[in-house]
Design an enzyme around this catalytic site. Structure first.
Site, PDB file in Angstrom:
ATOM      1  N   ASP A 259       0.851  -1.200   0.000  1.00  0.00           N
ATOM      2  CA  ASP A 259       0.000   0.000   0.000  1.00  0.00           C
ATOM      3  C   ASP A 259       0.884   1.246   0.000  1.00  0.00           C
ATOM      4  O   ASP A 259       0.378   2.368  -0.049  1.00  0.00           O
ATOM      5  CB  ASP A 259      -0.886  -0.022   1.261  1.00  0.00           C
ATOM      6  CG  ASP A 259      -1.893   1.110   1.298  1.00  0.00           C
ATOM      7  OD1 ASP A 259      -2.575   1.321   0.270  1.00  0.00           O
ATOM      8  OD2 ASP A 259      -2.002   1.789   2.334  1.00  0.00           O
ATOM      9  N   GLU A 264       6.727   6.772  -3.745  1.00  0.00           N
ATOM     10  CA  GLU A 264       5.304   7.092  -3.914  1.00  0.00           C
ATOM     11  C   GLU A 264       5.030   8.587  -4.004  1.00  0.00           C
ATOM     12  O   GLU A 264       4.003   8.992  -4.570  1.00  0.00           O
ATOM     13  CB  GLU A 264       4.471   6.474  -2.785  1.00  0.00           C
ATOM     14  CG  GLU A 264       4.665   7.122  -1.426  1.00  0.00           C
ATOM     15  CD  GLU A 264       3.735   6.551  -0.364  1.00  0.00           C
ATOM     16  OE1 GLU A 264       3.729   5.336  -0.163  1.00  0.00           O
ATOM     17  OE2 GLU A 264       3.011   7.352   0.266  1.00  0.00           O
ATOM     18  N   HIS A 296      -1.637   3.877  -1.113  1.00  0.00           N
ATOM     19  CA  HIS A 296      -1.646   4.427   0.248  1.00  0.00           C
ATOM     20  C   HIS A 296      -3.075   4.743   0.712  1.00  0.00           C
ATOM     21  O   HIS A 296      -3.385   5.865   1.107  1.00  0.00           O
ATOM     22  CB  HIS A 296      -0.761   5.676   0.327  1.00  0.00           C
ATOM     23  CG  HIS A 296      -0.202   5.887   1.711  1.00  0.00           C
ATOM     24  ND1 HIS A 296       1.089   6.266   1.941  1.00  0.00           N
ATOM     25  CD2 HIS A 296      -0.754   5.748   2.945  1.00  0.00           C
ATOM     26  CE1 HIS A 296       1.306   6.376   3.245  1.00  0.00           C
ATOM     27  NE2 HIS A 296       0.187   6.059   3.874  1.00  0.00           N
TER      28      HIS A 296
HETATM   29  P1  NAI Z   1       2.908   2.422  16.613  1.00  0.00           P
HETATM   30  O1  NAI Z   1       3.878   3.471  17.012  1.00  0.00           O
HETATM   31  O2  NAI Z   1       1.688   2.207  17.436  1.00  0.00           O
HETATM   32  O3  NAI Z   1       3.673   1.001  16.519  1.00  0.00           O
HETATM   33  C1  NAI Z   1       4.902   0.827  15.907  1.00  0.00           C
HETATM   34  C2  NAI Z   1       5.595  -0.357  16.563  1.00  0.00           C
HETATM   35  O4  NAI Z   1       6.784  -0.644  15.825  1.00  0.00           O
HETATM   36  C3  NAI Z   1       6.012  -0.098  18.011  1.00  0.00           C
HETATM   37  O5  NAI Z   1       5.591  -1.154  18.837  1.00  0.00           O
HETATM   38  C4  NAI Z   1       7.539   0.007  17.937  1.00  0.00           C
HETATM   39  O6  NAI Z   1       8.177  -0.462  19.118  1.00  0.00           O
HETATM   40  C5  NAI Z   1       7.823  -0.902  16.753  1.00  0.00           C
HETATM   41  N1  NAI Z   1       9.112  -0.675  16.108  1.00  0.00           N
HETATM   42  C6  NAI Z   1       9.767   0.491  15.918  1.00  0.00           C
HETATM   43  N2  NAI Z   1      10.899   0.285  15.205  1.00  0.00           N
HETATM   44  C7  NAI Z   1      10.950  -1.040  14.948  1.00  0.00           C
HETATM   45  C8  NAI Z   1      11.855  -1.859  14.258  1.00  0.00           C
HETATM   46  N3  NAI Z   1      12.957  -1.362  13.692  1.00  0.00           N
HETATM   47  N4  NAI Z   1      11.592  -3.185  14.201  1.00  0.00           N
HETATM   48  C9  NAI Z   1      10.483  -3.706  14.777  1.00  0.00           C
HETATM   49  N5  NAI Z   1       9.591  -2.973  15.446  1.00  0.00           N
HETATM   50  C10 NAI Z   1       9.812  -1.652  15.524  1.00  0.00           C
HETATM   51  O7  NAI Z   1       2.530   2.735  15.117  1.00  0.00           O
HETATM   52  P2  NAI Z   1       1.217   2.271  14.319  1.00  0.00           P
HETATM   53  O8  NAI Z   1       0.110   3.208  14.574  1.00  0.00           O
HETATM   54  O9  NAI Z   1       0.992   0.827  14.556  1.00  0.00           O
HETATM   55  O10 NAI Z   1       1.664   2.495  12.808  1.00  0.00           O
HETATM   56  C11 NAI Z   1       2.729   1.768  12.243  1.00  0.00           C
HETATM   57  C12 NAI Z   1       3.117   2.405  10.921  1.00  0.00           C
HETATM   58  O11 NAI Z   1       2.051   2.229   9.988  1.00  0.00           O
HETATM   59  C13 NAI Z   1       3.295   3.934  10.973  1.00  0.00           C
HETATM   60  O12 NAI Z   1       4.596   4.278  11.394  1.00  0.00           O
HETATM   61  C14 NAI Z   1       3.058   4.330   9.558  1.00  0.00           C
HETATM   62  O13 NAI Z   1       4.301   4.307   8.874  1.00  0.00           O
HETATM   63  C15 NAI Z   1       2.161   3.222   8.995  1.00  0.00           C
HETATM   64  N6  NAI Z   1       0.813   3.689   8.666  1.00  0.00           N
HETATM   65  C16 NAI Z   1       0.339   3.450   7.405  1.00  0.00           C
HETATM   66  C17 NAI Z   1      -0.931   3.868   7.041  1.00  0.00           C
HETATM   67  C18 NAI Z   1      -1.492   3.596   5.680  1.00  0.00           C
HETATM   68  O14 NAI Z   1      -2.459   4.243   5.288  1.00  0.00           O
HETATM   69  N7  NAI Z   1      -0.960   2.655   4.933  1.00  0.00           N
HETATM   70  C19 NAI Z   1      -1.779   4.608   7.997  1.00  0.00           C
HETATM   71  C20 NAI Z   1      -1.215   4.734   9.304  1.00  0.00           C
HETATM   72  C21 NAI Z   1       0.044   4.313   9.621  1.00  0.00           C
END
Ligand code: NAI
Length: 330
Positions: A259, A264, A296
């Site tokens: 996505d 992008e 996205h």
């Molecule tokens: P979050 O902050 O709640 O969770 C991220 C998790 O990844 C945390 O538990 C953190 O400890 C972990 N983490 C950080 N670096 C890491 C690494 N190198 N290896 C393994 N784990 C690691 O974030 P959330 O809300 O779950 O979102 C995750 C990602 O999803 C966002 O950063 C964003 O890039 C993406 N996203 C995509 C969307 C879309 O429309 N496709 C919409 C919203 C978010």
């Protein structure tokens, strides 16, 4: 507050207009992306509101401060497009919407996967044309598969729970594991290399940062099972797209659902259907029958759009009033 919203689309106007009055904010909507070339448009505003592909590098941040703008409101969760060190140095107020709807993205993971595994996009077209043949539609079941979740925050944890509901064994890797959640949900944390080695399906849910850029590369793909399914709804830069493309050609990667895409910013959120897309790698990927790309749209549900608008405007109000805001970046 007088807010300049960059990269705004009709749906941003629709959702933000519904709530702006409640928070006494005035918003002007610019469809252009924030960058070095456009930052001057923010002159006279109190804050800028930005999205995933706006550019907030050192030069743009310096110019914003020069224009007396110290508040940046991300209307999204990820902020990898921000020069965090420079924003800290300039003591800017950066706010975001950390968890507007983890279910929106988690469910999109399953939408992509089910489409790939059951070819519903093909049957939709066939049936409309009166073609009821099943040739080539033979599918793959999710049940019984081993799923590796990388990043078990808001979105990754919901995704894990959904896969448990599909009767999958769920493995996870996170730099900050949540052991009590894992125990409650029958999820097993493993080392990243083990996750790569044993997972049938790998789905990325960690933020992009300087350490994990291209974490999926030729070397890590080599560790993965033959025929692995790779899903990325997080950020494009987590994947070395060229390496993934090579692995698809070798049939090492069996299915790819994305996505997000590392380049992008030049493509997504625009209608380019009458243009010539110059990104050969991207266009080549669209020719694979085992690749599914959405632009996205993981976040794009009515529930999420309402949440994004409300929380962004509330964040800005809290910054304006100088009261505690839970959604500040630092
Ligand atoms: P979050 O902050 O709640 O969770 C991220 C998790 O990844 C945390 O538990 C953190 O400890 C972990 N983490 C950080 N670096 C890491 C690494 N190198 N290896 C393994 N784990 C690691 O974030 P959330 O809300 O779950 O979102 C995750 C990602 O999803 C966002 O950063 C964003 O890039 C993406 N996203 C995509 C969307 C879309 O429309 N496709 C919409 C919203 C978010």
């Amino acid at each position: 507050m007088k807010i300049a919203m960059f990269s705004s689309k009709q749906y941003d106007i629709e959702y933000f207009s519904q709530y702006a009055g409640q928070y006494y904010h005035q918003i002007d909507y610019f469809d252009t992306r924030l960058s070095e070339a456009t930052v001057k448009m923010a002159e006279g505003y109190d804050a800028v509101c930005v999205f995933v592909n706006d550019r907030l590098n050192q030069q743009v941040l310096d110019e914003l401060v020069n224009l007396k703008i110290k508040t940046v409101a991300f209307r999204c969760a990820g902020f990898n497009n921000l020069d965090l060190n420079q924003a800290k140095k300039l003591q800017m107020n950066c706010v975001r919407v950390p968890a507007y709807s983890p279910h929106a993205v988690a469910e999109h993971v399953l939408a992509l996967l089910l489409t790939l595994y059951r070819s519903t996009h093909k049957s939709y077209n066939r049936v409309r044309e009166g073609n009821f043949s099943l040739e080539g539609l033979s599918g793959v079941e999710i049940s019984g598969k081993t799923v590796g979740i990388i990043g078990t925050g808001n979105i990754g944890s919901v995704t894990a729970q959904i896969f448990r509901g599909f009767n999958c064994e769920v493995l996870a890797y996170d730099i900050a594991p949540n052991h009590s959640w894992a125990a409650e949900n029958n999820v097993t944390y493993v080392e990243l290399s083990s996750l790569y080695e044993v997972s049938d399906i790998i789905t990325l849910h960690c933020p992009l940062d300087e350490q994990n850029r291209h974490m999926i590369n030729a070397e890590t793909i080599r560790l993965m099972r033959q025929g692995v399914t790779l899903i990325n709804t997080s950020r494009g830069g987590l994947i070395d797209t060229q390496a993934v493309y090579e692995a698809l050609k070798r049939k090492h990667i069996g299915y790819l659902a994305i996505d997000v895409y590392e380049e992008e910013a030049n493509l997504f959120f625009e209608d380019l259907s009458t243009d010539i897309v110059m990104d050969d790698l991207f266009m080549r990927l669209t020719t694979f029958p085992n690749v599914l790309i959405s632009g996205h749209q993981g976040f794009f549900t009515t529930h999420a759009l309402n949440q994004i608008a409300k929380v962004t405007l509330q964040n800005l109000q809290q910054v304006e009033q100088g009261v505690k805001c839970d959604n500040v970046l630092f």
